[in-house]
Write a protein that holds these residues in place. Sequence first.
Motif, PDB file in Angstrom:
ATOM      1  N   THR A 125       0.839  -1.191   0.000  1.00  0.00           N
ATOM      2  CA  THR A 125       0.000   0.000   0.000  1.00  0.00           C
ATOM      3  C   THR A 125       0.881   1.250   0.000  1.00  0.00           C
ATOM      4  OG1 THR A 125      -0.140  -0.045   2.404  1.00  0.00           O
ATOM      5  CG2 THR A 125      -1.898  -1.140   1.192  1.00  0.00           C
ATOM      6  N   MET A 126       0.380   2.288  -0.662  1.00  0.00           N
ATOM      7  CA  MET A 126       1.136   3.537  -0.792  1.00  0.00           C
ATOM      8  C   MET A 126       0.227   4.715  -0.530  1.00  0.00           C
ATOM      9  SD  MET A 126       3.601   3.092  -4.122  1.00  0.00           S
ATOM     10  CE  MET A 126       2.655   1.948  -5.111  1.00  0.00           C
ATOM     11  N   THR A 127       0.845   5.817  -0.145  1.00  0.00           N
ATOM     12  CA  THR A 127       0.113   7.065  -0.078  1.00  0.00           C
ATOM     13  C   THR A 127      -0.152   7.551  -1.496  1.00  0.00           C
ATOM     14  OG1 THR A 127       1.206   7.624   1.994  1.00  0.00           O
ATOM     15  CG2 THR A 127       0.111   9.412   0.831  1.00  0.00           C
ATOM     16  N   GLY A 128      -1.345   8.100  -1.716  1.00  0.00           N
ATOM     17  CA  GLY A 128      -1.698   8.573  -3.037  1.00  0.00           C
ATOM     18  C   GLY A 128      -2.512   9.850  -2.979  1.00  0.00           C
ATOM     19  N   MET A 129      -2.636  10.482  -4.124  1.00  0.00           N
ATOM     20  CA  MET A 129      -3.389  11.726  -4.231  1.00  0.00           C
ATOM     21  C   MET A 129      -4.296  11.668  -5.450  1.00  0.00           C
ATOM     22  SD  MET A 129      -1.945  15.572  -5.028  1.00  0.00           S
ATOM     23  CE  MET A 129      -1.140  15.774  -3.442  1.00  0.00           C
ATOM     24  N   LEU A 130      -5.561  12.020  -5.257  1.00  0.00           N
ATOM     25  CA  LEU A 130      -6.462  12.280  -6.372  1.00  0.00           C
ATOM     26  C   LEU A 130      -6.532  13.787  -6.543  1.00  0.00           C
ATOM     27  CD1 LEU A 130      -9.403   9.783  -5.680  1.00  0.00           C
ATOM     28  CD2 LEU A 130      -7.754   9.672  -7.559  1.00  0.00           C
ATOM     29  N   THR A 131      -6.308  14.257  -7.747  1.00  0.00           N
ATOM     30  CA  THR A 131      -6.265  15.697  -7.976  1.00  0.00           C
ATOM     31  C   THR A 131      -6.841  16.044  -9.347  1.00  0.00           C
ATOM     32  OG1 THR A 131      -4.804  17.620  -8.240  1.00  0.00           O
ATOM     33  CG2 THR A 131      -3.866  15.460  -8.765  1.00  0.00           C
ATOM     34  N   PRO A 132      -7.558  17.169  -9.445  1.00  0.00           N
ATOM     35  CA  PRO A 132      -8.062  17.604 -10.748  1.00  0.00           C
ATOM     36  C   PRO A 132      -7.003  18.315 -11.580  1.00  0.00           C
ATOM     37  CG  PRO A 132      -8.799  19.114  -9.045  1.00  0.00           C
ATOM     38  CD  PRO A 132      -8.069  18.005  -8.343  1.00  0.00           C
ATOM     39  N   ASP A 133      -5.837  18.584 -10.981  1.00  0.00           N
ATOM     40  CA  ASP A 133      -4.786  19.336 -11.655  1.00  0.00           C
ATOM     41  C   ASP A 133      -3.607  18.438 -12.007  1.00  0.00           C
ATOM     42  OD1 ASP A 133      -6.238  21.788 -11.124  1.00  0.00           O
ATOM     43  OD2 ASP A 133      -5.498  21.616  -9.059  1.00  0.00           O
ATOM     44  N   LEU A 134      -2.856  18.852 -12.994  1.00  0.00           N
ATOM     45  CA  LEU A 134      -1.639  18.125 -13.338  1.00  0.00           C
ATOM     46  C   LEU A 134      -0.711  18.110 -12.135  1.00  0.00           C
ATOM     47  CD1 LEU A 134      -0.234  16.757 -15.803  1.00  0.00           C
ATOM     48  CD2 LEU A 134       0.974  18.931 -16.140  1.00  0.00           C
ATOM     49  N   PRO A 135      -0.269  16.923 -11.679  1.00  0.00           N
ATOM     50  CA  PRO A 135       0.566  16.855 -10.465  1.00  0.00           C
ATOM     51  C   PRO A 135       1.839  17.684 -10.589  1.00  0.00           C
ATOM     52  CG  PRO A 135      -0.270  14.686 -11.026  1.00  0.00           C
ATOM     53  CD  PRO A 135      -0.622  15.585 -12.181  1.00  0.00           C
ATOM     54  N   THR A 136       2.223  18.299  -9.486  1.00  0.00           N
ATOM     55  CA  THR A 136       3.396  19.172  -9.422  1.00  0.00           C
ATOM     56  C   THR A 136       4.425  18.583  -8.459  1.00  0.00           C
ATOM     57  OG1 THR A 136       2.522  20.434  -7.552  1.00  0.00           O
ATOM     58  CG2 THR A 136       1.879  21.160  -9.777  1.00  0.00           C
ATOM     59  N   PRO A 137       5.657  19.086  -8.486  1.00  0.00           N
ATOM     60  CA  PRO A 137       6.639  18.641  -7.486  1.00  0.00           C
ATOM     61  C   PRO A 137       6.160  18.867  -6.052  1.00  0.00           C
ATOM     62  CG  PRO A 137       7.741  19.813  -9.265  1.00  0.00           C
ATOM     63  CD  PRO A 137       6.270  19.972  -9.502  1.00  0.00           C
ATOM     64  N   GLU A 138       5.385  19.924  -5.838  1.00  0.00           N
ATOM     65  CA  GLU A 138       4.837  20.175  -4.498  1.00  0.00           C
ATOM     66  C   GLU A 138       3.864  19.074  -4.080  1.00  0.00           C
ATOM     67  OE1 GLU A 138       5.022  22.425  -6.919  1.00  0.00           O
ATOM     68  OE2 GLU A 138       6.660  23.647  -6.081  1.00  0.00           O
ATOM     69  N   ASP A 139       3.091  18.564  -5.038  1.00  0.00           N
ATOM     70  CA  ASP A 139       2.175  17.458  -4.739  1.00  0.00           C
ATOM     71  C   ASP A 139       2.951  16.209  -4.343  1.00  0.00           C
ATOM     72  OD1 ASP A 139      -0.117  18.930  -5.304  1.00  0.00           O
ATOM     73  OD2 ASP A 139      -0.109  18.373  -7.417  1.00  0.00           O
ATOM     74  N   PHE A 140       4.017  15.931  -5.082  1.00  0.00           N
ATOM     75  CA  PHE A 140       4.835  14.759  -4.772  1.00  0.00           C
ATOM     76  C   PHE A 140       5.458  14.897  -3.389  1.00  0.00           C
ATOM     77  CE2 PHE A 140       8.876  12.367  -5.045  1.00  0.00           C
ATOM     78  CZ  PHE A 140       8.355  11.105  -5.280  1.00  0.00           C
ATOM     79  N   LEU A 141       5.903  16.102  -3.032  1.00  0.00           N
ATOM     80  CA  LEU A 141       6.481  16.343  -1.702  1.00  0.00           C
ATOM     81  C   LEU A 141       5.424  16.153  -0.619  1.00  0.00           C
ATOM     82  CD1 LEU A 141       8.890  17.256   0.007  1.00  0.00           C
ATOM     83  CD2 LEU A 141       8.158  19.618  -0.370  1.00  0.00           C
ATOM     84  N   ALA A 142       4.186  16.584  -0.915  1.00  0.00           N
ATOM     85  CA  ALA A 142       3.110  16.421   0.058  1.00  0.00           C
ATOM     86  C   ALA A 142       2.847  14.945   0.346  1.00  0.00           C
ATOM     87  CB  ALA A 142       1.835  17.091  -0.460  1.00  0.00           C
ATOM     88  N   LEU A 143       2.985  14.087  -0.661  1.00  0.00           N
ATOM     89  CA  LEU A 143       2.813  12.652  -0.443  1.00  0.00           C
ATOM     90  C   LEU A 143       3.904  12.098   0.461  1.00  0.00           C
ATOM     91  CD1 LEU A 143       1.806  11.287  -3.979  1.00  0.00           C
ATOM     92  CD2 LEU A 143       0.340  11.778  -2.031  1.00  0.00           C
ATOM     93  N   GLN A 144       5.110  12.552   0.279  1.00  0.00           N
ATOM     94  CA  GLN A 144       6.218  12.059   1.105  1.00  0.00           C
ATOM     95  C   GLN A 144       6.064  12.491   2.563  1.00  0.00           C
ATOM     96  OE1 GLN A 144       8.144   9.984  -0.710  1.00  0.00           O
ATOM     97  NE2 GLN A 144       6.798  10.653  -2.372  1.00  0.00           N
ATOM     98  N   GLU A 145       5.461  13.639   2.770  1.00  0.00           N
ATOM     99  CA  GLU A 145       5.349  14.187   4.127  1.00  0.00           C
ATOM    100  C   GLU A 145       4.054  13.793   4.815  1.00  0.00           C
ATOM    101  OE1 GLU A 145       5.774  18.361   3.507  1.00  0.00           O
ATOM    102  OE2 GLU A 145       7.978  18.279   3.376  1.00  0.00           O
ATOM    103  N   TYR A 146       3.160  13.152   4.094  1.00  0.00           N
ATOM    104  CA  TYR A 146       1.837  12.850   4.656  1.00  0.00           C
ATOM    105  C   TYR A 146       1.931  11.850   5.803  1.00  0.00           C
ATOM    106  CZ  TYR A 146      -2.895  10.953   4.990  1.00  0.00           C
ATOM    107  OH  TYR A 146      -4.123  10.518   5.447  1.00  0.00           O
TER     108      TYR A 146
END
Length: 366
Positions: A125-146
Amino acid sequence: MMGFLLLEDGTQFEATLFGAGEKVIGEVVFSTGMSGYQEVLTDPSFYGQIVVLTFPLVGNYGINALDRQSDAPKVRGFIVREACRQPSHWLAQETLQDYLRRHRITAAEGIDTRALTRKLREKGTMTGMLTPDLPTPEDFLALQEYKPQRPVPQVTTREVYTIPGEGYHLAVLDLGIKEGILAALQRRNCRLTVFPAHTRAADILSVRPDAIVLSNGPGNPKDNPEIVETVKILLQHKPVLGICLGHQLLALAAGADTEKLKYGHRGCNHPVKDLATGRVYITSQNHGYAVKEDSLDRTWLEITHRNLNDGTVEGLRFKDRPVWGIQFHPEACPGPVDTGFLFDRFLAAVAEATGRGGVCAQASGH
């Protein structure tokens, strides 16, 4: 609305969003089974998770007032291969899309759920994000910090309440209980007093229950040390039945240990063997942690049930007192009701412990 699923390893899936269509983060898990999506959505054990259903078509019988397991959806997000927009069922009151939109749950379809499930099986299992926007480096960082919050306080009842019955009086510790468990006990004519998860043992025992039930619930059992201490006291005084998270807390209270599974057991088709009889049952399950078998040697616990897919512990009993834990869900909801008799077995032990027989109805196996 177009959108994306981003996983913590950097994998991206394009998708069509429906429901709320908002950006959400959670642990991505998968659940097997051909039906039961409304029970999955409302099961408090899924709190904070983005749930992937492996069956390809979801929503074909709509949403009704009977199949819920709590008052509202508890998932953080929902992923399906295809969402049906024209359900057909005599009990249907609204579509899956309208239901998720009304409760502001972000969902996605159009993802190859087979490929996604295989990735979760291989990597866990992994942390994931559903988003209406094209993923950004900030989104990827948010997953690591979640870091998920402790979920049990978010799903337990806020107040003590009672459910009338003429049979045994059971104190139920609500760790995120499914309505199906309460209904199964009601069908057996039990009187129920339901307590918030962090109620003190003395307050629970003060209502003079005949026995204790520790419910299912979400998250890591080790996030609940105060509840473990409460369980240590309760099992010294009354017969106890622990279900799912309740089973794990019971094991911790007895001195055993738990561990996180690679991708968990979620779905309504998991084979479990009763070690006393050799019989195999198909069970409903929803957990990401399990009791470590090699930690049982230093306890008074013995294994009663074993998972036939991976050999993990699915049931325990104390050798010297009427205390049992079961990792699967005997109430089903959804799934087969083959193991509903375990409620009757527990109540028979309560009858023996209290010296009061014949006050609880048997409920036809479920």
